[in-house]
Design an enzyme around this catalytic site. Structure first.
Site, PDB file in Angstrom:
ATOM      1  N   ASN A 140      -2.926  -9.392 -13.552  1.00  0.00           N
ATOM      2  CA  ASN A 140      -2.041 -10.073 -12.601  1.00  0.00           C
ATOM      3  C   ASN A 140      -1.598  -9.059 -11.539  1.00  0.00           C
ATOM      4  OD1 ASN A 140       0.437 -10.920 -11.383  1.00  0.00           O
ATOM      5  ND2 ASN A 140       0.650 -12.498 -12.931  1.00  0.00           N
TER       6      ASN A 140
ATOM      7  N   HIS B 162       2.548  -7.978  -8.372  1.00  0.00           N
ATOM      8  CA  HIS B 162       3.549  -6.964  -8.019  1.00  0.00           C
ATOM      9  C   HIS B 162       3.034  -5.904  -7.051  1.00  0.00           C
ATOM     10  CE1 HIS B 162       6.464  -9.086 -10.156  1.00  0.00           C
ATOM     11  NE2 HIS B 162       5.748  -9.081 -11.258  1.00  0.00           N
TER      12      HIS B 162
ATOM     13  N   HIS C 185       0.072 -15.486  -8.641  1.00  0.00           N
ATOM     14  CA  HIS C 185       1.046 -16.585  -8.657  1.00  0.00           C
ATOM     15  C   HIS C 185       1.594 -16.774  -7.245  1.00  0.00           C
ATOM     16  CE1 HIS C 185       5.039 -18.177 -10.669  1.00  0.00           C
ATOM     17  NE2 HIS C 185       4.522 -19.038  -9.818  1.00  0.00           N
TER      18      HIS C 185
ATOM     19  N   ARG D 205       4.245 -18.299  -5.497  1.00  0.00           N
ATOM     20  CA  ARG D 205       5.533 -18.959  -5.771  1.00  0.00           C
ATOM     21  C   ARG D 205       5.956 -19.768  -4.557  1.00  0.00           C
ATOM     22  NH1 ARG D 205       8.377 -16.538 -10.506  1.00  0.00           N
ATOM     23  NH2 ARG D 205      10.035 -17.953  -9.940  1.00  0.00           N
TER      24      ARG D 205
ATOM     25  N   ARG E 113       7.645 -14.992  -2.700  1.00  0.00           N
ATOM     26  CA  ARG E 113       8.305 -13.677  -2.821  1.00  0.00           C
ATOM     27  C   ARG E 113       7.308 -12.544  -3.052  1.00  0.00           C
ATOM     28  NH1 ARG E 113      11.345 -14.255  -8.596  1.00  0.00           N
ATOM     29  NH2 ARG E 113      12.152 -16.094  -7.587  1.00  0.00           N
TER      30      ARG E 113
ATOM     31  N   GLU F  68      -1.926 -19.189 -10.435  1.00  0.00           N
ATOM     32  CA  GLU F  68      -0.682 -19.657 -11.083  1.00  0.00           C
ATOM     33  C   GLU F  68       0.163 -20.390 -10.079  1.00  0.00           C
ATOM     34  OE1 GLU F  68       2.241 -17.205 -13.082  1.00  0.00           O
ATOM     35  OE2 GLU F  68       0.560 -16.037 -13.816  1.00  0.00           O
TER      36      GLU F  68
ATOM     37  N   THR G  84       8.940 -15.605 -14.412  1.00  0.00           N
ATOM     38  CA  THR G  84       8.778 -16.890 -15.101  1.00  0.00           C
ATOM     39  C   THR G  84       9.391 -16.779 -16.493  1.00  0.00           C
ATOM     40  OG1 THR G  84       6.722 -17.066 -13.885  1.00  0.00           O
ATOM     41  CG2 THR G  84       7.100 -18.697 -15.599  1.00  0.00           C
TER      42      THR G  84
ATOM     43  N   GLU H  57      -1.484 -21.138 -22.301  1.00  0.00           N
ATOM     44  CA  GLU H  57      -1.163 -19.715 -22.309  1.00  0.00           C
ATOM     45  C   GLU H  57       0.197 -19.572 -22.981  1.00  0.00           C
ATOM     46  OE1 GLU H  57      -1.937 -17.345 -18.836  1.00  0.00           O
ATOM     47  OE2 GLU H  57      -0.346 -15.926 -19.370  1.00  0.00           O
TER      48      GLU H  57
ATOM     49  N   HIS I  55       2.774 -12.249 -20.569  1.00  0.00           N
ATOM     50  CA  HIS I  55       4.117 -12.014 -20.043  1.00  0.00           C
ATOM     51  C   HIS I  55       4.806 -10.882 -20.785  1.00  0.00           C
ATOM     52  CE1 HIS I  55       7.943 -12.500 -18.055  1.00  0.00           C
ATOM     53  NE2 HIS I  55       7.319 -13.283 -17.197  1.00  0.00           N
TER      54      HIS I  55
HETATM   55  N1  PXP Z   1       0.933 -15.067 -17.441  1.00  0.00           N
HETATM   56  C1  PXP Z   1       1.776 -15.873 -16.732  1.00  0.00           C
HETATM   57  C2  PXP Z   1       1.565 -17.346 -16.823  1.00  0.00           C
HETATM   58  C3  PXP Z   1       2.782 -15.322 -15.927  1.00  0.00           C
HETATM   59  O1  PXP Z   1       3.610 -16.140 -15.230  1.00  0.00           O
HETATM   60  C4  PXP Z   1       2.898 -13.928 -15.819  1.00  0.00           C
HETATM   61  C5  PXP Z   1       3.922 -13.331 -14.930  1.00  0.00           C
HETATM   62  O2  PXP Z   1       3.745 -13.720 -13.639  1.00  0.00           O
HETATM   63  C6  PXP Z   1       2.002 -13.139 -16.557  1.00  0.00           C
HETATM   64  C7  PXP Z   1       1.048 -13.733 -17.382  1.00  0.00           C
HETATM   65  C8  PXP Z   1       2.034 -11.653 -16.490  1.00  0.00           C
HETATM   66  O3  PXP Z   1       3.258 -11.178 -16.945  1.00  0.00           O
HETATM   67  P1  PXP Z   1       3.625  -9.669 -16.711  1.00  0.00           P
HETATM   68  O4  PXP Z   1       3.613  -9.434 -15.242  1.00  0.00           O
HETATM   69  O5  PXP Z   1       4.974  -9.546 -17.316  1.00  0.00           O
HETATM   70  O6  PXP Z   1       2.578  -8.861 -17.428  1.00  0.00           O
END
Ligand code: PXP
Length: 247
Positions: A10, A13, A46, A48, A52, A73, A104, A154, A197
């Protein structure tokens, strides 16, 4: 040996850091390509509602640039559905979204909104995207996800990861046991099981060992760790731990 897990990276960030200054760097698409080159099985992004981190042009560019699957996402809104239908990504992961949350925070409430969600995901599946539902390890929600025709659930690993960080071993183990049990329930119902997550090197092993799991999606920790050791190396260590858990 259990089947190896796919690693979805992901990259949200990277965009968070870019947006802190409002310019073009660091470029999340470059991060996606680097992760692809370093052996990621997929990229998660994602978009949003408040934009953001990822913005619409990031999704356009990722769709053009990546040769590995994009897991898009999004919240269950008409705007996001239209964007997904335009792009037809490999997978769409439907998540709950609240403006005031930092990330999330919980799984999607599927049971209460079954009919609405069934109508929402049907066109996405018809367009060829696999539909994943981000969900708590809760049997009622999982059964609803199966009924609405989702391909994948998930499991939200956040509660487990937070308990681990807080040193609340009893809660952590209870959360893990719930995920183990619910992964089996989901698999029995014909759902593919992913998880993600908050996962870090410290807490990934027991999750990665859940036999029914096919994929982990990991972002925040990997992007943070890549400041110190670079993304390919950060990913390689995560991959090593995931493979160790399956061995
Ligand atoms: N899976 C989903 C559905 C998420 O919403 C997120 C966070 O955006 C992640 C995985 C990844 O989480 P993290 O960034 O905490 O590793």
């Amino acid at each position: 040996m259990t089947e190896l897990l796919r690693l979805g990276v992901n990259i949200d960030h990277v965009a968070t850091v870019r947006n802190a200054r409002g310019g073009a760097v660091p470029d999340p698409v470059r991060a996606g390509l680097l992760a692809q080159e370093a052996g990621a099985d997929g990229i998660t992004a994602h978009l949003r509602e408040d934009r953001r981190h990822m913005v619409d042009t990031d999704i356009d560019a990722l769709m053009d640039a990546l040769s590995i699957p994009l897991n898009f996402e999004m919240a269950a809104t008409d705007e996001m559905q239209a964007i997904a239908l335009r792009h037809k990504p490999h997978a769409v992961c439907v998540v709950p979204e609240k403006r005031e949350e930092r990330t999330t925070e919980g799984g999607l409430e599927v049971a209460r909104d079954e009919n609405k969600l069934a109508d929402f995901i049907a066109p996405l599946r018809e367009a060829g995207s696999r539909v994943s539902i981000f969900i708590a390890a809760d049997q009622r929600q999982i059964e609803s996800a199966a009924r609405i025709g989702a391909d994948i659930i998930e499991l939200h690993t956040g509660a487990y990861c937070h308990a681990h960080i807080d040193g609340d071993i009893a809660l952590r183990d209870a959360e893990l046991a719930r995920m183990v049990e619910m992964a089996a329930v989901a698999d029995e119902l014909g759902l593919e099981v992913h998880a993600g997550h908050g996962l870090t090197y410290d807490c990934v092993l027991p999750v990665a060992a859940i036999p029914q799991l096919k994929e982990l999606n990991i972002g925040h920790f990997l992007i943070g760790e890549s400041i110190f050791r670079g993304l390919p190396d950060a990913m390689a260590e995560m991959r090593r731990l995931m493979d160790e858990a399956r061995g």
